[in-house]
Design a protein around this motif. Structure first.
Motif, PDB file in Angstrom:
ATOM      1  N   ASP A  31       1.145   1.995   4.585  1.00 26.10           N
ATOM      2  CA  ASP A  31       1.678   0.969   5.491  1.00 26.10           C
ATOM      3  C   ASP A  31       1.802   1.547   6.898  1.00 26.10           C
ATOM      4  O   ASP A  31       1.442   0.903   7.885  1.00 26.10           O
ATOM      5  N   LYS A  32       2.298   2.773   7.004  1.00 26.93           N
ATOM      6  CA  LYS A  32       2.468   3.430   8.305  1.00 26.93           C
ATOM      7  C   LYS A  32       1.112   3.743   8.945  1.00 26.93           C
ATOM      8  O   LYS A  32       0.899   3.479  10.131  1.00 26.93           O
ATOM      9  N   VAL A  33       0.207   4.310   8.176  1.00 20.93           N
ATOM     10  CA  VAL A  33      -1.098   4.705   8.708  1.00 20.93           C
ATOM     11  C   VAL A  33      -1.894   3.484   9.165  1.00 20.93           C
ATOM     12  O   VAL A  33      -2.485   3.485  10.248  1.00 20.93           O
ATOM     13  N   LEU A  34      -1.902   2.441   8.349  1.00 17.32           N
ATOM     14  CA  LEU A  34      -2.676   1.250   8.698  1.00 17.32           C
ATOM     15  C   LEU A  34      -2.072   0.491   9.873  1.00 17.32           C
ATOM     16  O   LEU A  34      -2.781  -0.252  10.565  1.00 17.32           O
ATOM     17  N   ALA A  35      -0.790   0.686  10.135  1.00 16.46           N
ATOM     18  CA  ALA A  35      -0.141   0.061  11.290  1.00 16.46           C
ATOM     19  C   ALA A  35      -0.321   0.892  12.558  1.00 16.46           C
ATOM     20  O   ALA A  35       0.019   0.439  13.649  1.00 16.46           O
ATOM     21  N   ASP A  36      -0.868   2.087  12.424  1.00 16.77           N
ATOM     22  CA  ASP A  36      -1.054   2.992  13.558  1.00 16.77           C
ATOM     23  C   ASP A  36      -2.428   2.729  14.172  1.00 16.77           C
ATOM     24  O   ASP A  36      -3.454   2.994  13.541  1.00 16.77           O
ATOM     25  N   PRO A  37      -2.480   2.197  15.391  1.00 17.78           N
ATOM     26  CA  PRO A  37      -3.771   1.854  15.990  1.00 17.78           C
ATOM     27  C   PRO A  37      -4.697   3.057  16.179  1.00 17.78           C
ATOM     28  O   PRO A  37      -5.913   2.894  16.229  1.00 17.78           O
ATOM     29  N   GLU A  38      -4.142   4.249  16.246  1.00 19.48           N
ATOM     30  CA  GLU A  38      -4.962   5.456  16.384  1.00 19.48           C
ATOM     31  C   GLU A  38      -5.669   5.804  15.080  1.00 19.48           C
ATOM     32  O   GLU A  38      -6.701   6.480  15.097  1.00 19.48           O
ATOM     33  N   LEU A  39      -5.125   5.384  13.946  1.00 16.57           N
ATOM     34  CA  LEU A  39      -5.637   5.800  12.640  1.00 16.57           C
ATOM     35  C   LEU A  39      -6.273   4.681  11.824  1.00 16.57           C
ATOM     36  O   LEU A  39      -7.098   4.953  10.949  1.00 16.57           O
ATOM     37  N   ALA A  40      -5.900   3.450  12.082  1.00 16.87           N
ATOM     38  CA  ALA A  40      -6.346   2.330  11.245  1.00 16.87           C
ATOM     39  C   ALA A  40      -7.859   2.231  11.163  1.00 16.87           C
ATOM     40  O   ALA A  40      -8.404   1.851  10.122  1.00 16.87           O
ATOM     41  N   GLY A  41      -8.559   2.611  12.209  1.00 19.14           N
ATOM     42  CA  GLY A  41     -10.013   2.506  12.233  1.00 19.14           C
ATOM     43  C   GLY A  41     -10.715   3.317  11.161  1.00 19.14           C
ATOM     44  O   GLY A  41     -11.832   2.972  10.748  1.00 19.14           O
ATOM     45  N   TYR A  42     -10.092   4.364  10.695  1.00 15.88           N
ATOM     46  CA  TYR A  42     -10.697   5.164   9.631  1.00 15.88           C
ATOM     47  C   TYR A  42     -10.802   4.383   8.318  1.00 15.88           C
ATOM     48  O   TYR A  42     -11.544   4.773   7.424  1.00 15.88           O
ATOM     49  N   PHE A  43     -10.039   3.306   8.203  1.00 17.14           N
ATOM     50  CA  PHE A  43      -9.916   2.607   6.925  1.00 17.14           C
ATOM     51  C   PHE A  43     -10.506   1.196   6.928  1.00 17.14           C
ATOM     52  O   PHE A  43     -10.336   0.466   5.962  1.00 17.14           O
ATOM     53  N   THR A  44     -11.232   0.818   7.988  1.00 20.92           N
ATOM     54  CA  THR A  44     -11.725  -0.555   8.094  1.00 20.92           C
ATOM     55  C   THR A  44     -12.680  -0.933   6.967  1.00 20.92           C
ATOM     56  O   THR A  44     -12.713  -2.087   6.556  1.00 20.92           O
ATOM     57  N   THR A  45     -13.448   0.011   6.452  1.00 19.31           N
ATOM     58  CA  THR A  45     -14.400  -0.302   5.387  1.00 19.31           C
ATOM     59  C   THR A  45     -13.998   0.325   4.052  1.00 19.31           C
ATOM     60  O   THR A  45     -14.813   0.393   3.128  1.00 19.31           O
ATOM     61  N   VAL A  46     -12.762   0.753   3.953  1.00 20.96           N
ATOM     62  CA  VAL A  46     -12.291   1.453   2.755  1.00 20.96           C
ATOM     63  C   VAL A  46     -11.639   0.482   1.774  1.00 20.96           C
ATOM     64  O   VAL A  46     -10.869  -0.393   2.173  1.00 20.96           O
ATOM     65  N   ASP A  47     -11.960   0.650   0.505  1.00 23.95           N
ATOM     66  CA  ASP A  47     -11.289  -0.083  -0.573  1.00 23.95           C
ATOM     67  C   ASP A  47      -9.886   0.513  -0.693  1.00 23.95           C
ATOM     68  O   ASP A  47      -9.710   1.594  -1.264  1.00 23.95           O
ATOM     69  N   MET A  48      -8.900  -0.150  -0.133  1.00 23.16           N
ATOM     70  CA  MET A  48      -7.556   0.428  -0.061  1.00 23.16           C
ATOM     71  C   MET A  48      -6.870   0.503  -1.421  1.00 23.16           C
ATOM     72  O   MET A  48      -6.026   1.367  -1.627  1.00 23.16           O
ATOM     73  N   VAL A  49      -7.227  -0.356  -2.355  1.00 24.18           N
ATOM     74  CA  VAL A  49      -6.655  -0.240  -3.692  1.00 24.18           C
ATOM     75  C   VAL A  49      -7.099   1.091  -4.298  1.00 24.18           C
ATOM     76  O   VAL A  49      -6.293   1.871  -4.807  1.00 24.18           O
ATOM     77  N   GLY A  50      -8.388   1.365  -4.209  1.00 25.05           N
ATOM     78  CA  GLY A  50      -8.913   2.624  -4.711  1.00 25.05           C
ATOM     79  C   GLY A  50      -8.387   3.814  -3.927  1.00 25.05           C
ATOM     80  O   GLY A  50      -8.062   4.864  -4.502  1.00 25.05           O
ATOM     81  N   GLN A  51      -8.287   3.649  -2.610  1.00 25.30           N
ATOM     82  CA  GLN A  51      -7.796   4.733  -1.761  1.00 25.30           C
ATOM     83  C   GLN A  51      -6.347   5.087  -2.115  1.00 25.30           C
ATOM     84  O   GLN A  51      -5.998   6.266  -2.204  1.00 25.30           O
ATOM     85  N   ARG A  52      -5.534   4.092  -2.305  1.00 24.23           N
ATOM     86  CA  ARG A  52      -4.136   4.338  -2.686  1.00 24.23           C
ATOM     87  C   ARG A  52      -4.060   5.043  -4.048  1.00 24.23           C
ATOM     88  O   ARG A  52      -3.261   5.953  -4.233  1.00 24.23           O
ATOM     89  N   ARG A  53      -4.917   4.630  -4.971  1.00 22.98           N
ATOM     90  CA  ARG A  53      -4.944   5.259  -6.287  1.00 22.98           C
ATOM     91  C   ARG A  53      -5.355   6.735  -6.165  1.00 22.98           C
ATOM     92  O   ARG A  53      -4.731   7.611  -6.756  1.00 22.98           O
ATOM     93  N   HIS A  54      -6.388   7.005  -5.360  1.00 24.54           N
ATOM     94  CA  HIS A  54      -6.840   8.387  -5.170  1.00 24.54           C
ATOM     95  C   HIS A  54      -5.740   9.255  -4.573  1.00 24.54           C
ATOM     96  O   HIS A  54      -5.509  10.379  -5.032  1.00 24.54           O
ATOM     97  N   LEU A  55      -5.068   8.739  -3.548  1.00 24.62           N
ATOM     98  CA  LEU A  55      -4.010   9.546  -2.927  1.00 24.62           C
ATOM     99  C   LEU A  55      -2.864   9.776  -3.906  1.00 24.62           C
ATOM    100  O   LEU A  55      -2.309  10.881  -3.961  1.00 24.62           O
ATOM    101  N   ALA A  56      -2.511   8.765  -4.689  1.00 24.75           N
ATOM    102  CA  ALA A  56      -1.436   8.943  -5.668  1.00 24.75           C
ATOM    103  C   ALA A  56      -1.800  10.042  -6.663  1.00 24.75           C
ATOM    104  O   ALA A  56      -0.965  10.891  -6.998  1.00 24.75           O
ATOM    105  N   LEU A  57      -3.050  10.059  -7.115  1.00 22.12           N
ATOM    106  CA  LEU A  57      -3.491  11.092  -8.051  1.00 22.12           C
ATOM    107  C   LEU A  57      -3.468  12.475  -7.398  1.00 22.12           C
ATOM    108  O   LEU A  57      -3.028  13.459  -8.002  1.00 22.12           O
ATOM    109  N   MET A  58      -3.925  12.545  -6.149  1.00 17.61           N
ATOM    110  CA  MET A  58      -3.936  13.843  -5.452  1.00 17.61           C
ATOM    111  C   MET A  58      -2.516  14.321  -5.157  1.00 17.61           C
ATOM    112  O   MET A  58      -2.204  15.496  -5.337  1.00 17.61           O
ATOM    113  N   LEU A  59      -1.659  13.419  -4.712  1.00 21.55           N
ATOM    114  CA  LEU A  59      -0.278  13.797  -4.412  1.00 21.55           C
ATOM    115  C   LEU A  59       0.449  14.236  -5.684  1.00 21.55           C
ATOM    116  O   LEU A  59       1.252  15.162  -5.658  1.00 21.55           O
ATOM    117  N   THR A  60       0.134  13.605  -6.785  1.00 19.28           N
ATOM    118  CA  THR A  60       0.702  14.009  -8.074  1.00 19.28           C
ATOM    119  C   THR A  60       0.362  15.460  -8.371  1.00 19.28           C
ATOM    120  O   THR A  60       1.234  16.246  -8.771  1.00 19.28           O
TER     121      THR A  60
END
Length: 132
Positions: A31-60
């Motif tokens: 939520d914070k990253v996507l609201a940040d205009p400096e960073l949101a552009g990295y995610f314009t074509t990203v499947d965010m459901v999958g991205q969130r799942r990947h980060l959760a697995l990595m953070l785990t």
């Protein structure tokens, strides 16, 4: 419970509340990253459901929880994106703010920051990956 079981160290993953806490952190972080205009552009074509799942697995894994991550390596996933050192630092700041906001203990936040420093070369554009 045996004496051995009682003496077993508790992982950071367990200390912060396991999967539900990691999921909450990932949701707030993106939520914070996507609201940040400096960073949101990295995610314009990203499947965010999958991205969130990947980060959760990595953070785990980073927090000492079960390793169920089977995605691409950090360098493979990030080098083509041209992530600048400044943007990497901003993402790290968002993650630190997220964990702090959720009441994660300072020593756990510090350990996550250490991992961010260790993998920086794999994520930042032109990094040699030697920090791994």
């Amino acid at each position: 419970m045996t004496v051995t079981e009682e003496a077993a160290p508790v992982s950071h993953y367990e200390r912060i509340g396991g999967a539900s806490s990691v999921k909450a952190a990932v949701e707030l972080f993106y939520d914070k990253v996507l609201a940040d205009p400096e960073l949101a552009g990295y995610f314009t074509t990203v499947d965010m459901v999958g991205q969130r799942r990947h980060l959760a697995l990595m953070l785990t894994v980073v927090l000492g929880g079960p390793n169920e991550y089977a995605g691409r390596g950090l360098a493979e996933a990030h080098q083509p994106l041209g992530v600048t050192p400044e943007h990497y630092a901003m993402v790290g700041a968002h993650l630190t703010a997220t964990l702090t906001e959720l009441g994660v203990p300072a020593d756990v936040v510090a350990d996550v920051q250490d991992v961010l420093a260790q993998v920086r070369g794999q994520v930042v554009a032109g990094g040699d990956g030697a920090d791994a």
